[in-house]
Structure formats: C-alpha cells, structure tokens
Design an enzyme around this catalytic site. Sequence first.
Site, PDB file in Angstrom:
ATOM      1  N   LYS A   1      -1.757   7.452   9.960  1.00 54.38           N
ATOM      2  CA  LYS A   1      -0.783   6.363   9.983  1.00 54.38           C
ATOM      3  C   LYS A   1       0.368   6.733  10.910  1.00 54.38           C
ATOM      4  O   LYS A   1       0.875   7.856  10.868  1.00 54.38           O
ATOM      5  CB  LYS A   1      -0.227   6.076   8.593  1.00 54.38           C
ATOM      6  CG  LYS A   1       0.742   4.878   8.599  1.00 54.38           C
ATOM      7  CD  LYS A   1       1.424   4.677   7.278  1.00 54.38           C
ATOM      8  CE  LYS A   1       2.371   3.467   7.355  1.00 54.38           C
ATOM      9  NZ  LYS A   1       3.171   3.299   6.129  1.00 54.38           N
TER      10      LYS A   1
ATOM     11  N   HIS B   1      -2.594  -0.962   1.217  1.00 50.87           N
ATOM     12  CA  HIS B   1      -1.304  -0.370   1.565  1.00 50.87           C
ATOM     13  C   HIS B   1      -0.517  -0.091   0.288  1.00 50.87           C
ATOM     14  O   HIS B   1       0.249  -0.931  -0.188  1.00 50.87           O
ATOM     15  CB  HIS B   1      -0.514  -1.297   2.494  1.00 50.87           C
ATOM     16  CG  HIS B   1       0.642  -0.632   3.173  1.00 50.87           C
ATOM     17  ND1 HIS B   1       0.765  -0.563   4.543  1.00 50.87           N
ATOM     18  CD2 HIS B   1       1.730   0.015   2.679  1.00 50.87           C
ATOM     19  CE1 HIS B   1       1.885   0.077   4.857  1.00 50.87           C
ATOM     20  NE2 HIS B   1       2.482   0.430   3.727  1.00 50.87           N
TER      21      HIS B   1
ATOM     22  N   HIS C   1       2.242  -4.983   8.112  1.00 52.12           N
ATOM     23  CA  HIS C   1       3.450  -5.816   8.055  1.00 52.12           C
ATOM     24  C   HIS C   1       3.405  -6.921   9.099  1.00 52.12           C
ATOM     25  O   HIS C   1       3.296  -8.080   8.746  1.00 52.12           O
ATOM     26  CB  HIS C   1       4.732  -4.992   8.180  1.00 52.12           C
ATOM     27  CG  HIS C   1       4.756  -3.748   7.370  1.00 52.12           C
ATOM     28  ND1 HIS C   1       4.508  -3.756   6.011  1.00 52.12           N
ATOM     29  CD2 HIS C   1       4.966  -2.453   7.715  1.00 52.12           C
ATOM     30  CE1 HIS C   1       4.573  -2.511   5.556  1.00 52.12           C
ATOM     31  NE2 HIS C   1       4.841  -1.705   6.570  1.00 52.12           N
TER      32      HIS C   1
ATOM     33  N   HIS D   1       2.297   1.096  10.972  1.00 51.12           N
ATOM     34  CA  HIS D   1       3.485   0.360  10.551  1.00 51.12           C
ATOM     35  C   HIS D   1       4.057  -0.257  11.825  1.00 51.12           C
ATOM     36  O   HIS D   1       4.469   0.473  12.739  1.00 51.12           O
ATOM     37  CB  HIS D   1       4.490   1.319   9.908  1.00 51.12           C
ATOM     38  CG  HIS D   1       5.894   0.779   9.862  1.00 51.12           C
ATOM     39  ND1 HIS D   1       6.448   0.240   8.729  1.00 51.12           N
ATOM     40  CD2 HIS D   1       6.852   0.689  10.832  1.00 51.12           C
ATOM     41  CE1 HIS D   1       7.676  -0.151   8.992  1.00 51.12           C
ATOM     42  NE2 HIS D   1       7.943   0.107  10.264  1.00 51.12           N
TER      43      HIS D   1
ATOM     44  N   ASP E   1       2.321  -2.724  -0.254  1.00 51.68           N
ATOM     45  CA  ASP E   1       3.461  -1.848   0.012  1.00 51.68           C
ATOM     46  C   ASP E   1       4.407  -1.789  -1.174  1.00 51.68           C
ATOM     47  O   ASP E   1       5.494  -1.216  -1.072  1.00 51.68           O
ATOM     48  CB  ASP E   1       4.223  -2.309   1.267  1.00 51.68           C
ATOM     49  CG  ASP E   1       5.076  -1.202   1.882  1.00 51.68           C
ATOM     50  OD1 ASP E   1       4.827  -0.023   1.568  1.00 51.68           O
ATOM     51  OD2 ASP E   1       5.989  -1.523   2.668  1.00 51.68           O
TER      52      ASP E   1
ATOM     53  N   HIS F   1       1.690   3.140  -2.024  1.00 54.12           N
ATOM     54  CA  HIS F   1       2.374   4.434  -1.990  1.00 54.12           C
ATOM     55  C   HIS F   1       2.416   4.940  -3.430  1.00 54.12           C
ATOM     56  O   HIS F   1       3.382   4.675  -4.160  1.00 54.12           O
ATOM     57  CB  HIS F   1       3.784   4.297  -1.422  1.00 54.12           C
ATOM     58  CG  HIS F   1       3.842   3.888   0.016  1.00 54.12           C
ATOM     59  ND1 HIS F   1       3.566   4.760   1.049  1.00 54.12           N
ATOM     60  CD2 HIS F   1       4.131   2.698   0.592  1.00 54.12           C
ATOM     61  CE1 HIS F   1       3.691   4.125   2.203  1.00 54.12           C
ATOM     62  NE2 HIS F   1       4.030   2.865   1.955  1.00 54.12           N
TER      63      HIS F   1
END
Length: 406
Positions: A187, A58, A248, A228, A321, A60
């Site tokens: 996602k 995960h 999460h 998510h 994340d 970005h």
Amino acid sequence: MHSRTVFKNGVVFDGTSVSDADVAVAGDRVVAIGVDLDGDEVVDCTGMSIVPGLFDCHVHVMARDLNVARTEQQAFSLQYFEAGRNLSLLLDQGITSARDAAGADLGIKQAIERKLIEGPRLQIAIVMLSQTGGHSDLHLPSGGERSVPMMLEHPGRPRSIIDGVDGPGGVRRGVREVLRAGADVIKIATTGGVMSLGDNPRHSHFRDDELAAIVAEAAAAETYVFAHAQGTEGIKAALRHGVRSIEHGYYLDDEAVALMLKNEAWLVPTLSATRAIIDAAASGVPIPAESLALAQEALEAHRASFALAVNAGVKIAMGTDTPPYWSPSASNLDELGLMTEASSMSAIEAWRAATSSAAKLLGHDDLGVIEPGGLADIVVVDGDLLDLRDLRGRIRQVWLAGVRVR
C-alpha cells in the site's frame, strides 16, 4: 466422508444473480445448488437470503477509533487485544475476508491461521508507504511525531517513510523491507490525506520514477500495489504506473475514470470514511479542525466522484476504512447503502461489490461466490437483499469454510 449441510427455502445470491434454490455444503466446499436438495443437516432459511461470505477491502484492525489524542496515550501492546475484538466484530457482520490497509503485522495473520484468535481471512499490507511529509508522516507542528500505536515501527512493522528510488531510504528498499516482513500486498499514499495534519489531500505524492520502482518491486514478488489516493493528480499518477486499486478517490475526473477503465483498475470508495469523521466530530471526538474542514469539503465531491465511476462502469469493491465500533450504531455493512444512495448502483450491484468483485480484486478465485467447488463461506441474512437497512442486525448465521462461526 463429510456430513452434508443443506441451506433450504431461502433466496440465494450466488455473487452474480438471485434465485430460489437450496445450497448443499460438505466439508469446506459448496457441492451443489438446486431445488429439493437433501442432506444430513438442514438449515431452514425461510424468509431469509443466502449470500457468499462478505469482503471489506479496506480495514484497519489495529485501530480503535478516530480519537488520536487518546490512542497516543495507550500502551503499545493494547492494539493487539483491540485487534482481536475488531476481527471478531467483522465476523459478526458476515465479513469472512478482509484486506488490512496498514497496521496488522504478520503475527496477527498467523494468529488467525493458527486459530489462536478468530477472524476473517486477512490480506495484509503492514504499513502504508508514503513520502516525507506524506500521509504516513505523522509529524506535529512542534517538530515531534505522533505516537499512533498502529503506525509505530517495531520488528514486525518496518519504516513507512521512503524517498527517492535507491539508497537506504529509497522506495526500492522500502518495498522489499515490507515484503520481507510478510506483507501480502503493497500500500502506498500517492496523495496527502484528511486525517494527517500538514499535508493536503489534493497534492500528488511520489514522482514517476519512484512509482515505477514501487510497482516493479511488487510485480517481481508476484503481488500488486494499491493506493490511498484522494486528489485528482495523485490518482492519475498511480493509475499510469499500474496500481491495482484506488482507495477513496475523492476527486476523480473524466481522465482518471478513463485510466481506470483502460487499466481495469478497481475503485474502493470507502464512502463511510468521510461521513465517520464528520459524525465523530459532532459526537464530541476531538477531531483536529483542519481535518474536519477537509472532510466536510470532500464529502459531496466524494459522492459525485463515486457516481461518475459507477456510471462509467468502473469496477467497484467494497471497503470502509472505518471499524464497526467507532460508534455504537456503526456497521461496515452500511457502506452498501451509502453506495446505492450516492449513485445509480443497485442493491444487487452493491452486494456484488462486497462479494464477487471484491474477491477478484483480492485474487480469491474460489471466494465471493456460491458455486459447486467454491469454498463454503456463507452468510444467512434475514429478509430481502434489496433492503439494505440495518444489515448488521439482520445477520443470522455466518459460515467460514464450512464451519459455523456465528
């Protein structure tokens, strides 16, 4: 005929267990594991550990940090140059495979494959699909939209707000548009989020018919959906419809955990994420008060939910994340220590979550392990693997498909 490189005198973690052994590599493959192996080149690993290339499920890579107000003011194309730096930072930490959970488009992946930039193998989602008023709907109280560069639509990044099953704005067409743009995986956001103003992490998003259509479209393209999902009901809704991994998972309960076990779903806990928001606010980053309050509220629940999942035997894959540059001392590899601190997970189990378990989640049969015939993604770590402190500073070598890149 490929030359043969042997990693000698180290402790080998093969993705499952630990042993004293040598590892021989020829070309892009591991060819042998054993004692007293010989080769054309020897890498002396005395006092070090040899592990498979690591995964972060995960990331970005188009994001810079948590300062949304600043990123709103930057030029659109700057995110691509920042992505190049971020990908390089992942390799620095021994992360040779990653799943970008929104932001990176097909051009980023192709640039890595064509060696225009360096980076780990990348599985891309391109955007996070959410409902109107959901986690991708970055609206402002004034009625405007937040201009976060990694979320803006462009020819390589389709719209992310979808509602209803069919029609021009429906979920079916939305998934197909993302797949057409080159997404490897889909996602979605089945709850609100901490950092998106106006929604609530506890609220469940998308209805059953929408979720069923999303998963069906992904399955038709021979791929999967990951979600998510922070609130309890949104987690369970995602699981009931066959989502492959929960990202999460702040507010798990016994029923959610039972669904994860029944469906053989993964949890990607991202324990780093809530901590990073709180730390960023403490360092002076202008985190919205609403987001900071939600992160503080979720922190202990997040840890307790993770412990519940670990104790029940849920499959865990490492994900953060949080890019490593959000603070000078930050590291994706800190997640391993956070997982062991928050639960009964052992250090070796944390290494599995970052290697063999993560590889299975992402569908890589020949990665996340050190075994004859497997791709030679190898990381040399100084010291004992049971010590999870300062892992970023202990990475000594990184090999990607048999080629040393660090």
